[in-house]
Design an enzyme around this catalytic site. Structure first.
Site, mmCIF file in Angstrom:
data_model
loop_
_atom_site.group_PDB
_atom_site.id
_atom_site.type_symbol
_atom_site.label_atom_id
_atom_site.label_comp_id
_atom_site.label_asym_id
_atom_site.label_seq_id
_atom_site.Cartn_x
_atom_site.Cartn_y
_atom_site.Cartn_z
ATOM 1 N N HIS A 79 36.251 40.751 36.911
ATOM 2 C CA HIS A 79 37.074 40.545 37.885
ATOM 3 C C HIS A 79 38.535 39.928 37.250
ATOM 4 O O HIS A 79 39.397 39.673 38.170
ATOM 5 C CB HIS A 79 36.612 39.729 38.874
ATOM 6 C CG HIS A 79 36.280 38.510 38.735
ATOM 7 N ND1 HIS A 79 35.111 37.946 38.320
ATOM 8 C CD2 HIS A 79 37.004 37.256 38.953
ATOM 9 C CE1 HIS A 79 34.957 36.507 38.306
ATOM 10 N NE2 HIS A 79 36.210 36.249 38.403
ATOM 11 N N ASP B 148 29.841 42.479 36.239
ATOM 12 C CA ASP B 148 31.189 41.448 35.982
ATOM 13 C C ASP B 148 31.416 40.972 34.536
ATOM 14 O O ASP B 148 31.641 39.968 34.474
ATOM 15 C CB ASP B 148 30.952 40.573 36.999
ATOM 16 C CG ASP B 148 32.150 39.829 37.293
ATOM 17 O OD1 ASP B 148 33.206 40.353 37.233
ATOM 18 O OD2 ASP B 148 32.110 38.449 37.868
ATOM 19 N N SER C 164 36.405 31.441 35.651
ATOM 20 C CA SER C 164 35.866 32.826 35.515
ATOM 21 C C SER C 164 36.104 33.289 34.055
ATOM 22 O O SER C 164 37.159 33.252 33.438
ATOM 23 C CB SER C 164 36.274 33.737 36.431
ATOM 24 O OG SER C 164 36.415 33.231 37.832
#
Length: 480
Positions: free
Chosen positions: A224, A255, A334
Site C-alpha cells: 500500500h 501487502d 508502513s
C-alpha cells in the site's frame, strides 16, 4: 755599590738594627737628602767632595712613633699605589731623622667617636619574617581570586549561573553503556539498513518506510506504500543521501512489495524467525512516521497470530496473521522493520488500530500489527524470482462462526481434489483449530493458512457431528 759611593753615615758604624717600631727617633733639624752621608774617596785618589751645610733654623720636634707593630712596606690606597715614602719611616734605623722626608703618621682614633654606620638603601637586604609570611598570603589571595573569576565565567557561559547541578559523578550504569545487545546497540546496527520510500502518484507523493533485503539493492516495503504510483520511486538512506528506485513487483493480498536501488556498499538486514517469537519479547519499530526519518520506538510482542483483514474500499482485501506490538507505530512506519532484541527483522510494520471517526487522521494507541517476516521473506523471494507471489490455500471455505459452545468454523465449500478434500474434510465439518490455533472467524482460516508456505503440513482439529477428530492437511499454492 757599583758606582763606588757608600751611602752609609760618614765614618760611623751603624747601630744594631732594632725591631720595627722600637725606640724614639732623635730630634733635630731636617736635613737635605744626603747631608748626613760622607762620600768615599773616588777611585784613583782626588779631592773629597764636601756636602753642603745644613741651613740654620729652629729644630722641629718630631712626633713620637705610635706604639704597635709597623708594616714593612707602604700600604696601597683606594686611589692608587702607596707613596714611595712609606708610613713606618720613623721606625727605620737607617733613616736620618733630620731629613725633610714626608712621614705619614696615622691618626689616633678615640674610642666612642667612630662615625655611625651608614646603610645603602639600594643594597639587597635579608628578608624578614614578616616578608616571608606576607608573600604566600598574597600569592594565595591572588590565586583564589583568579580561580573564582574563571569558575564564575565558565559557569555563566554554560548557563549554570554559578549553581552546581547534580551530585558527584558516579560509575555509568550498565543500561547506559550501550552494549551491542542493548536496545541502543541494536538500533545503531539496524538503522543504516532502513530507508524512507517515496513514490510519485497522480495525487502527489506517498511516503513510507522500507529496509534493505539484499546486497544488490532489493528493498522490502508494503504494497500500500507503492500502490497507485506511476512507477517512479526513490529512497532516502540513513545518512540522508537519496537514490532512484524501480518497482520490481508487488502482492496486494499479502501487502508486500519489492523495489530496487542501484548503489554499492549496501548493508542488508539480518532476518530472524517469526515462528520463534513469544509474547513479551522486546521489539523495536524503525521507520519514518509522519516524515520523521530514522525514528526508533520500543515495545514488546503483545500477541501472535492476530488475524487481520485490511484494505481500502474498492481495493484488494489483505489477510495475514500478524504480530501485535505496543511499540509506537504511525503513518509513515508502513513497510519498516520490526526487529527483535538481537537486531534481527521479525516483521514488517503494516497496520494500526485507532479510535478515530472515519476520515480522521489515525494515530498510535499502542495497537500496531506487523506481517511475520517468514511470510514476507517467502513472498519477496517469489517476487524477485518470478515477478509475482504464490498464495497458499487449503481448498475449503467457511461460512462463519457456528454460534455454538466450543466455537469453530463450519465449512461451506470443499474443493474437489484440493488439500482439504485430500485430508478427508467434508462440507459441514466444523474446523476447531489449525496447529492449535482456535478458529472463531472466517478471517482466521484464510489469514492463518496464508502464514504458511505452500507444501507445509498443518494439523487440523475438527468436529463431525459430536465426534472430534484430527487430520493432517498439506497446503498448496493457488493456481492463479
Amino acid at each position: 755599590m757599583t758606582d763606588g759611593w757608600d751611602w752609609r753615615r760618614g765614618g760611623e758604624t751603624p747601630a744594631p738594627a732594632q725591631p720595627p717600631g722600637a725606640g724614639t727617633p732623635p730630634v733635630g733639624p731636617p736635613t737635605t737628602p744626603g747631608a748626613d752621608r760622607t762620600p768615599l774617596a773616588p777611585p784613583g785618589g782626588g779631592p773629597t767632595p764636601s756636602w753642603p751645610a745644613t741651613p740654620a733654623g729652629p729644630t722641629p720636634s718630631w712626633p713620637a712613633t705610635p706604639a704597635g707593630p709597623a708594616s714593612s712596606w707602604p700600604a696601597s690606597t683606594a686611589s692608587g699605589p702607596a707613596s714611595p715614602w712609606w708610613s713606618d719611616a720613623l721606625a727605620d734605623p737607617w733613616r736620618d731623622p733630620a731629613a725633610p722626608t714626608a712621614v705619614v703618621v696615622p691618626g689616633v682614633v678615640v674610642a666612642g667617636t667612630e662615625p655611625e654606620p651608614v646603610t645603602d638603601p639600594d643594597a639587597p637586604g635579608r628578608p624578614t619574617l614578616r616578608h616571608l609570611l606576607l608573600i604566600p598570603v598574597i600569592t594565595a589571595l591572588l590565586a583564589g581570586t583568579l580561580g573564582g573569576a574563571l569558575g564564575y565565567a565558565f559557569a555563566v557561559r554554560s548557563g549554570a549561573g554559578g549553581a552546581v547541578l547534580g551530585g558527584a559523578p558516579a560509575e555509568v550504569p550498565a543500561l547506559a553503556q550501550r552494549k551491542p545487545e542493548s536496545l541502543a546497540g541494536v538500533a545503531e546496527r539496524v538503522l543504516p539498513s532502513v530507508v524512507t520510500v517515496r513514490v510519485s502518484s497522480l495525487g502527489g507523493t506517498s511516503e513510507g518506510s522500507g529496509f534493505i533485503a539484499t546486497a544488490d539493492g532489493h528493498v522490502i516495503t508494503n504494497d500500500h506504500v507503492v500502490a497507485g504510483g506511476t512507477g517512479k520511486a526513490s529512497v532516502v538512506f540513513n545518512d540522508g543521501s537519496t537514490a532512484p528506485a524501480t518497482i520490481v513487483g508487488q502482492d496486494p493480498e499479502s501487502d508486500i512489495a519489492v523495489i530496487k536501488v542501484s548503489r554499492p556498499g549496501l548493508r542488508p538486514v539480518e532476518f530472524g524467525d517469526s515462528d520463534a517469537l513469544a509474547v513479551g519479547d522486546p521489539v523495536l519499530a524503525i521507520g519514518s512516521p509522519l516524515s520523521l526519518a530514522n525514528t526508533v520506538t520500543a515495545g514488546i510482542v503483545s500477541a501472535l497470530d492476530r488475524t487481520m483483514q485490511a484494505g481500502e474500499p474498492g481495493g484488494p482485501v489483505r489477510y495475514y496473521a500478524a504480530i501485535q506490538t505496543d511499540a509506537a507505530v504511525n503513518h509513515g512506519n508502513s513497510g519498516g522493520p520490526l526487529v527483535d532484541g538481537a537486531g534481527r527483522v521479525v516483521g514488517v510494520n503494516s497496520t494500526i488500530k485507532s479510535l478515530v471517526a472515519e476520515g480522521q487522521e489515525a494515530g498510535n494507541i499502542g495497537l500496531a500489527f506487523a506481517i511475520p517476516i517468514n511470510q514476507a521473506k517467502r513472498v519477496t523471494q517469489d517476487i524477485i524470482g518470478t515477478g509475482k507471489a504464490r498464495r497458499t490455500v487449503i481448498g475449503a471455505r467457511a461460512d462463519g462462526p457456528t454460534g455454538v459452545v466450543g466455537g469453530g468454523l463450519r465449512l461451506a465449500e470443499v474443493e474437489p481434489s484440493g488439500p482439504a478434500d485430500g485430508a478427508g474434510l467434508r462440507v459441514g465439518d466444523v474446523i476447531l483449530k489449525i496447529n492449535g490455533r482456535p478458529m472463531t472467524e472466517p478471517t482466521d482460516l484464510t489469514a492463518l493458512v496464508r502464514k504458511f508456505a505452500p507444501g507445509s503440513v498443518v494439523t487440523v482439529e475438527f468436529r463431525r457431528g459430536s465426534a472430534r477428530q484430527n487430520t493432517s492437511v498439506t497446503l498448496a499454492a493457488d493456481a492463479k
